[in-house]
Design an enzyme around this catalytic site. Structure first.
Site, PDB file in Angstrom:
ATOM      1  N   GLU A   1      67.844  -2.518  46.638  1.00 43.70           N
ATOM      2  CA  GLU A   1      66.872  -1.722  47.521  1.00 43.70           C
ATOM      3  C   GLU A   1      65.775  -2.704  47.616  1.00 43.70           C
ATOM      4  O   GLU A   1      64.470  -2.157  48.018  1.00 43.70           O
ATOM      5  CB  GLU A   1      66.369  -0.443  47.103  1.00 43.70           C
ATOM      6  CG  GLU A   1      67.487   0.651  47.132  1.00 43.70           C
ATOM      7  CD  GLU A   1      67.179   1.976  46.611  1.00 43.70           C
ATOM      8  OE1 GLU A   1      66.040   2.321  47.575  1.00 43.70           O
ATOM      9  OE2 GLU A   1      67.694   2.649  45.894  1.00 43.70           O
ATOM     10  N   GLY A   2      66.014  -3.857  47.735  1.00 40.45           N
ATOM     11  CA  GLY A   2      64.823  -4.968  47.704  1.00 40.45           C
ATOM     12  C   GLY A   2      63.923  -5.256  46.496  1.00 40.45           C
ATOM     13  O   GLY A   2      62.975  -5.831  46.746  1.00 40.45           O
ATOM     14  N   ALA A   3      64.360  -4.504  45.519  1.00 38.49           N
ATOM     15  CA  ALA A   3      63.558  -4.796  44.340  1.00 38.49           C
ATOM     16  C   ALA A   3      63.967  -5.741  43.309  1.00 38.49           C
ATOM     17  O   ALA A   3      63.112  -6.062  42.319  1.00 38.49           O
ATOM     18  CB  ALA A   3      63.769  -3.359  43.590  1.00 38.49           C
ATOM     19  N   LEU A   4      65.100  -6.603  43.834  1.00 42.14           N
ATOM     20  CA  LEU A   4      65.527  -7.552  42.882  1.00 42.14           C
ATOM     21  C   LEU A   4      65.722  -8.840  43.951  1.00 42.14           C
ATOM     22  O   LEU A   4      65.318  -9.819  43.236  1.00 42.14           O
ATOM     23  CB  LEU A   4      66.788  -7.217  42.237  1.00 42.14           C
ATOM     24  CG  LEU A   4      66.848  -5.999  41.377  1.00 42.14           C
ATOM     25  CD1 LEU A   4      68.297  -5.955  40.543  1.00 42.14           C
ATOM     26  CD2 LEU A   4      65.876  -6.243  40.137  1.00 42.14           C
ATOM     27  N   CYS A   5      66.082  -8.723  44.856  1.00 41.45           N
ATOM     28  CA  CYS A   5      66.386 -10.005  45.936  1.00 41.45           C
ATOM     29  C   CYS A   5      66.353  -9.308  47.250  1.00 41.45           C
ATOM     30  O   CYS A   5      66.530  -8.146  47.641  1.00 41.45           O
ATOM     31  CB  CYS A   5      67.651 -10.421  45.411  1.00 41.45           C
ATOM     32  SG  CYS A   5      69.135  -9.241  45.631  1.00 41.45           S
ATOM     33  N   PHE A   6      66.422 -10.640  48.240  1.00 39.56           N
ATOM     34  CA  PHE A   6      66.544 -10.353  49.442  1.00 39.56           C
ATOM     35  C   PHE A   6      67.962 -10.799  49.926  1.00 39.56           C
ATOM     36  O   PHE A   6      68.396 -11.894  49.864  1.00 39.56           O
ATOM     37  CB  PHE A   6      65.599 -11.179  50.336  1.00 39.56           C
ATOM     38  CG  PHE A   6      65.423 -11.004  51.694  1.00 39.56           C
ATOM     39  CD1 PHE A   6      66.505 -11.415  52.645  1.00 39.56           C
ATOM     40  CD2 PHE A   6      64.299 -10.186  52.238  1.00 39.56           C
ATOM     41  CE1 PHE A   6      66.383 -10.985  54.091  1.00 39.56           C
ATOM     42  CE2 PHE A   6      64.356  -9.916  53.799  1.00 39.56           C
ATOM     43  CZ  PHE A   6      65.303 -10.376  54.468  1.00 39.56           C
ATOM     44  N   ILE A   7      68.660  -9.839  50.482  1.00 45.70           N
ATOM     45  CA  ILE A   7      70.121 -10.188  50.890  1.00 45.70           C
ATOM     46  C   ILE A   7      70.267 -11.021  52.308  1.00 45.70           C
ATOM     47  O   ILE A   7      69.407 -10.380  53.346  1.00 45.70           O
ATOM     48  CB  ILE A   7      70.883  -8.993  51.181  1.00 45.70           C
ATOM     49  CG1 ILE A   7      70.937  -8.106  49.771  1.00 45.70           C
ATOM     50  CG2 ILE A   7      72.386  -9.284  51.744  1.00 45.70           C
ATOM     51  CD1 ILE A   7      71.650  -6.706  49.783  1.00 45.70           C
TER      52      ILE A   7
ATOM     53  N   TYR B   1      75.069  17.548  50.497  1.00 40.20           N
ATOM     54  CA  TYR B   1      74.077  16.932  51.411  1.00 40.20           C
ATOM     55  C   TYR B   1      73.319  18.282  51.767  1.00 40.20           C
ATOM     56  O   TYR B   1      73.760  19.157  52.394  1.00 40.20           O
ATOM     57  CB  TYR B   1      74.942  16.621  52.739  1.00 40.20           C
ATOM     58  CG  TYR B   1      74.082  15.239  53.393  1.00 40.20           C
ATOM     59  CD1 TYR B   1      73.020  15.408  54.044  1.00 40.20           C
ATOM     60  CD2 TYR B   1      74.994  14.300  53.494  1.00 40.20           C
ATOM     61  CE1 TYR B   1      72.527  14.389  54.429  1.00 40.20           C
ATOM     62  CE2 TYR B   1      74.547  13.270  54.318  1.00 40.20           C
ATOM     63  CZ  TYR B   1      73.349  13.155  54.692  1.00 40.20           C
ATOM     64  OH  TYR B   1      72.641  12.305  55.440  1.00 40.20           O
TER      65      TYR B   1
END
Length: 488
Positions: A210-216, A394
């Site tokens: 979720e963007g908390a470790l790296c940018f894909i 859901y």
């Protein structure tokens, strides 16, 4: 000390040029939230810190340079592509954050028909990729409701799932390899192979981060033959919701793999099927080679017809429903008009559980929300992704916003409902998020969700983001301390 807002913008302009560093106030406000704060968004009320800039990157080197600048200067960054998140993961929780938008990295790099995989940049829209592949008789097999909006990087980052997951699996089953950039400037490529046994599967550091470790920046996913002419549809009304869960379980345990397997409770069914007649709805779709779809449909039908309280419906009713599943910009615009006109808002929250607890979660959540949430106009839901050992739920809920400012709605209603769902799911042993991600909305329950394994998540965060600049507050909450936001 972090840089001042003007210094951040100046540094970004030096890296990317003025045309790709956006400081327009309207854009910044809209980029401070995602659709978790839908009521605020509709009323154009923005309560989160406004980012210093939104930057548009076009290649891996630019991503690397921006991340290194942020890392060296203590600037929080929020990676995004399609901007379709709904759990607060795109909120800019810290002052003077920078949103790094990868939507202009939108090239399909290779369609490898021999190895049945496609490689593309993070900003490739899933809808355009899927349309292109289907023209060639191929498919990704990934079809979330957000397909018209979602882009490939975000799908991997949120550990997403599609409507055909019971056959094709989630994005974690489709991802072959990827390229990512860490805040220290390290560019890492995970190579494309069908399987390997060389230690931990490091794809799962990227999946769901979720963007908390790296940018894909780039992903490679599997592709499959597309054979819609062989699709088979099955539909049933079923009197008892618990027996509906038992039907789903039996289909999975007996070894059948429909692409779609859904169970709607009577409240949700009433909103989706004009033929439900006050009953729950069970439906399936089989796809693939003709001989397999025939055997799958016949086998499922034999199982379901033996269950007490089941009434089959015409297959064409399911096919009509199937052709109107996706949710794009047009539907969002219409929804906004309806919310502003009525102050009635509909939201969803998804969880998962094993077969021995999923009905308990469902029944308990519905009971508590019915009794504890004011101004409720509907609570129900459906199961849409099943496995050998369990399924998801859901939850769908609507409420009127009464005597409440737009900025107060989130706590009076939405967060209350979210809390009830998370509490009951954890109490019975399920997972609080099946495919939308934790974001910031459900990050508050990360300790209950992970238990003793939180040590592993926390260690990953410290290792890959030691300076605390990657989408802070997502996955793991931060303290409301401007000087020490990295302290959990």
């Amino acid at each position: 000390m972090s840089l001042a807002r003007e210094e951040i913008v100046k540094g970004l302009v030096n890296i990317l040029g003025e045309d790709r560093v956006i400081t327009d106030e309207t854009v910044l406000k809209e980029s401070s939230i995602d659709r978790y704060r839908k009521f605020e968004q509709c009323h154009e009320v923005y309560t989160q810190p406004i980012p210093a800039a939104v930057v548009y990157v076009k290649n891996t080197e630019e991503v690397r340079n921006v991340l290194m600048f942020a890392n060296e200067n203590g600037v929080n960054v929020v990676p995004r592509t399609g901007h379709s998140a709904i759990e607060g993961g795109l909120e800019t929780a810290l002052e003077n954050s920078v949103v790094i938008d990868g939507s202009e990295m939108n090239q399909v790099l290779e369609v490898n028909k021999e190895s049945m995989q496609v490689t593309c940049q993070c900003g490739v829209p899933l809808q355009s990729l899927e349309d292109s592949l289907r023209e060639q008789g191929l498919t990704t097999g990934h079809s979330p409701q957000s397909k018209p909006l979602a882009q490939m990087g975000g799908l991997v980052a949120t550990r997403s799932i599609g409507q055909f997951s019971t056959l094709y699996g989630g994005i974690e089953d489709m991802l072959v390899g990827c390229e990512v950039v860490f805040p220290g400037g390290q560019v890492c490529r995970i190579k494309n192979v069908p399987r390997r046994s060389v230690g931990p599967d490091i794809r799962h550091i990227v999946l769901g981060n979720e963007g908390a470790l790296c940018f894909i920046t780039e992903v490679t996913v599997k592709i499959f033959k597309y054979q819609p002419e062989n699709n088979r549809f099955l539909g049933y009304r079923i009197k008892d919701m618990e027996k509906g869960f038992q039907a789903l379980r039996q289909v999975m345990v007996e070894g059948y793999r429909p692409s779609v397997a859904r169970l709607y409770d009577l409240q949700d069914a009433e909103m989706n099927f004009d033929w439900a007649d006050g009953e729950n709805v069970l439906l399936f779709m089989a796809e693939g080679p003709a001989s397999i779809t025939k055997a799958t449909a016949e086998g499922i039908d034999e199982i379901v017809r033996k269950i007490e309280g089941v009434t089959p419906v015409d297959a064409s009713l399911i096919e009509t429903w199937f052709n109107h599943l996706n949710w794009g910009a047009e539907q969002i615009a219409q929804e906004k008009k309806e919310i502003l006109a009525t102050d009635n808002i509909g939201i969803t929250t998804e969880i998962s559980g094993c077969w021995d607890c999923i009905y308990k979660i469902y029944a308990s959540v519905v009971e508590r929300i019915t009794n504890e949430v004011p101004d409720l106009t509907m609570i129900g839901g459906h199961s849409s992704h099943s496995y050998i050992n369990g399924t998801n739920m859901y939850f769908v809920y609507y409420y009127n916003v009464v005597d409440c400012r737009p900025e107060d709605e989130i706590n009076k209603y939405h967060n209350l409902i979210n809390r009830i769902i998370c509490e009951e799911t954890v109490r019975f042993g399920g997972s609080i998020a099946h495919h939308h991600g934790l974001g910031k909305a459900r990050a508050h329950y990360v300790w209950e969700e992970y238990g003793s394994s939180f040590y592993m998540l926390e260690t990953l965060k410290y290792a890959f983001d030691p300076n605390g600049v990657m989408n802070m507050g997502t996955l793991i909450p931060v303290k409301h301390d401007k000087e020490h936001p990295w302290n959990f």
